[in-house]
Design a protein around this motif. Structure first.
Motif, PDB file in Angstrom:
ATOM      1  N   GLY A   1     -65.683 -14.811 -19.788  1.00 49.75           N
ATOM      2  CA  GLY A   1     -66.467 -15.191 -18.906  1.00 49.75           C
ATOM      3  C   GLY A   1     -67.861 -14.703 -19.475  1.00 49.75           C
ATOM      4  N   GLY A   2     -67.795 -13.568 -20.261  1.00 47.44           N
ATOM      5  CA  GLY A   2     -69.311 -13.009 -20.451  1.00 47.44           C
ATOM      6  C   GLY A   2     -70.001 -13.963 -21.670  1.00 47.44           C
ATOM      7  N   PRO A   3     -69.223 -14.518 -22.688  1.00 45.38           N
ATOM      8  CA  PRO A   3     -69.818 -15.334 -23.791  1.00 45.38           C
ATOM      9  C   PRO A   3     -70.257 -16.684 -22.988  1.00 45.38           C
ATOM     10  N   ALA A   4     -69.423 -17.122 -22.207  1.00 50.95           N
ATOM     11  CA  ALA A   4     -69.760 -18.392 -21.280  1.00 50.95           C
ATOM     12  C   ALA A   4     -71.139 -18.255 -20.419  1.00 50.95           C
ATOM     13  N   MET A   5     -70.935 -17.118 -20.066  1.00 48.16           N
ATOM     14  CA  MET A   5     -72.066 -16.873 -18.756  1.00 48.16           C
ATOM     15  C   MET A   5     -73.526 -16.734 -19.841  1.00 48.16           C
ATOM     16  N   GLN A   6     -73.509 -16.205 -20.782  1.00 49.21           N
ATOM     17  CA  GLN A   6     -74.562 -15.975 -21.754  1.00 49.21           C
ATOM     18  C   GLN A   6     -75.292 -17.391 -22.429  1.00 49.21           C
ATOM     19  N   ASP A   7     -74.178 -18.317 -22.529  1.00 48.27           N
ATOM     20  CA  ASP A   7     -74.608 -19.796 -22.861  1.00 48.27           C
ATOM     21  C   ASP A   7     -75.219 -20.312 -21.739  1.00 48.27           C
ATOM     22  N   LEU A   8     -74.570 -20.195 -20.615  1.00 49.27           N
ATOM     23  CA  LEU A   8     -75.076 -20.925 -19.277  1.00 49.27           C
ATOM     24  C   LEU A   8     -76.612 -20.352 -19.131  1.00 49.27           C
ATOM     25  N   VAL A   9     -76.896 -19.027 -19.055  1.00 45.79           N
ATOM     26  CA  VAL A   9     -78.267 -18.556 -19.044  1.00 45.79           C
ATOM     27  C   VAL A   9     -79.318 -19.167 -19.964  1.00 45.79           C
ATOM     28  N   SER A  10     -78.775 -19.238 -21.243  1.00 43.76           N
ATOM     29  CA  SER A  10     -79.633 -19.916 -22.213  1.00 43.76           C
ATOM     30  C   SER A  10     -79.835 -21.409 -22.164  1.00 43.76           C
ATOM     31  N   GLY A  11     -78.855 -21.945 -21.431  1.00 43.85           N
ATOM     32  CA  GLY A  11     -79.201 -23.369 -21.216  1.00 43.85           C
ATOM     33  C   GLY A  11     -78.194 -24.469 -22.149  1.00 43.85           C
ATOM     34  N   GLN A  12     -77.467 -23.672 -23.012  1.00 43.56           N
ATOM     35  CA  GLN A  12     -76.448 -24.515 -24.035  1.00 43.56           C
ATOM     36  C   GLN A  12     -75.361 -24.847 -23.102  1.00 43.56           C
ATOM     37  N   VAL A  13     -75.057 -24.127 -21.789  1.00 45.59           N
ATOM     38  CA  VAL A  13     -74.083 -24.899 -20.816  1.00 45.59           C
ATOM     39  C   VAL A  13     -74.834 -25.120 -19.690  1.00 45.59           C
TER      40      VAL A  13
END
Length: 316
Positions: free
Chosen positions: A180-192
């Motif tokens: 969940g940590g890596p997924a959340m990082q990319d969500l915050v950055s806009g990649q997800v």
């Protein structure tokens, strides 16, 4: 004679419980740092060590959806010195990994369900939506141009979102991460662009900071941690999903050891300082019996196995 033998067994069990632990205890977390189960493990580890006189050391084992780390605990010596803090897909992994070597009920002794997290449907602000209906309308318009992130192909965030896609009648492209940590990082950055993920950890902080937009919670009832958010069920009746964190030991761990762990955890969860730290992570504290945890695992299997089968969700 039989009375003396029984008294001896009881006395030996009491001695074993009092002597445990006599060295550091490993807590294996089959997930990446920063996820809900990792946060729970680290919150309870230090006070467990203080209460029982030896360190409880958290070790992350992030491989193959967490099944390898979980198998290591299943195969560990059943002496109470290797524990597992895991999350909800622990119950349904046998339906996702057909070659699995361990069974959630057969190979583990339940200690306690520590907590339950609401899952939150969150989107990146760039989508320009602020409500669940707005997002569904956008997803129906753009279809596969939108992607969704998950904590892994065998994660509860993936299963919950698959259930949501079916309820809403939408289709978005999956991006599966190793935790969940890596997924959340990319969500915050806009990649997800969208996730339905545990509401614990840093999710609430990102929502408050405006880095993410929260649309709804997954539980049947509204969450006290997201009081302004509707439930998905208010738009799609019957929708209900939640994440949870629990502690297990290898099967055949002596009952006195399990009882001491459970009694100590019960006291810790009544401690205002520990409760405050858990609730700061949007965590509903449960603290139930080992038997209740076993029933939870079985109920999760009944609920999710048909969905996994009907959608042909598999990892191996």
């Amino acid at each position: 004679m039989w009375f003396r033998l029984f008294a001896l067994v009881v006395f030996c069990g009491q001695c074993l419980a009092q002597a445990y632990p006599s060295k550091p205890v490993r807590i294996v977390v089959p997930a990446s740092p920063g996820g809900g189960s990792d946060v729970v493990a680290r919150i309870v580890a230090a006070p467990l060590g203080e209460a029982l006189g030896h360190p409880f050391i958290v070790e992350n084992r992030v491989t193959s959806g967490g099944i390898v780390g979980t198998q290591q605990v299943a195969e560990a010596s059943p002496d109470g010195y290797t524990l597992l803090v895991t999350f909800d897909t622990f119950a349904v992994n046998p339906f996702l990994f057909h070659a699995l070597k361990w069974d959630p009920v057969r190979d583990f002794a339940p200690v306690m369900q520590v907590c339950r997290f609401p899952q939150v449907l969150v989107v990146h602000p760039s989508l320009g939506v602020h409500t669940l209906p707005e997002f569904v309308a956008l997803a129906k318009q753009k279809g596969a141009q939108l992607n969704y992130g998950s904590a892994g192909p065998a994660s509860s965030s993936r299963l919950a979102y698959e259930l949501f896609k079916e309820a809403a009648g939408i289709e978005t492209v999956p991006i599966h991460y190793r935790g969940g940590g890596p997924a959340m990082q990319d969500l915050v950055s806009g990649q997800v662009q969208v996730m339905l993920i545990q509401g614990g950890g840093a999710i609430a902080q990102h929502v408050k900071a405006g880095k993410l937009v929260a649309l709804a919670v997954s539980t049947a009832e509204r969450s006290k941690y997201y009081p302004g958010l509707p439930t998905i069920a208010e738009t799609y009746p019957g929708f209900d999903s939640a994440s949870w964190g629990a502690i297990f030991a290898p099967a055949a761990t002596p009952k006195p050891v399990l009882e001491r762990l459970h009694a100590t955890l019960s006291k810790l969860l009544a401690d205002p300082a520990v409760r405050e730290r858990l609730e700061a992570q949007s965590c509903d504290i449960i603290g139930g019996t080992p038997e209740a945890l076993t029933e939870l695992v079985k109920a999760e299997q009944v609920k999710w196995s048909p969905i996994i089968r009907d959608k042909n969700i598999t990892v191996d």
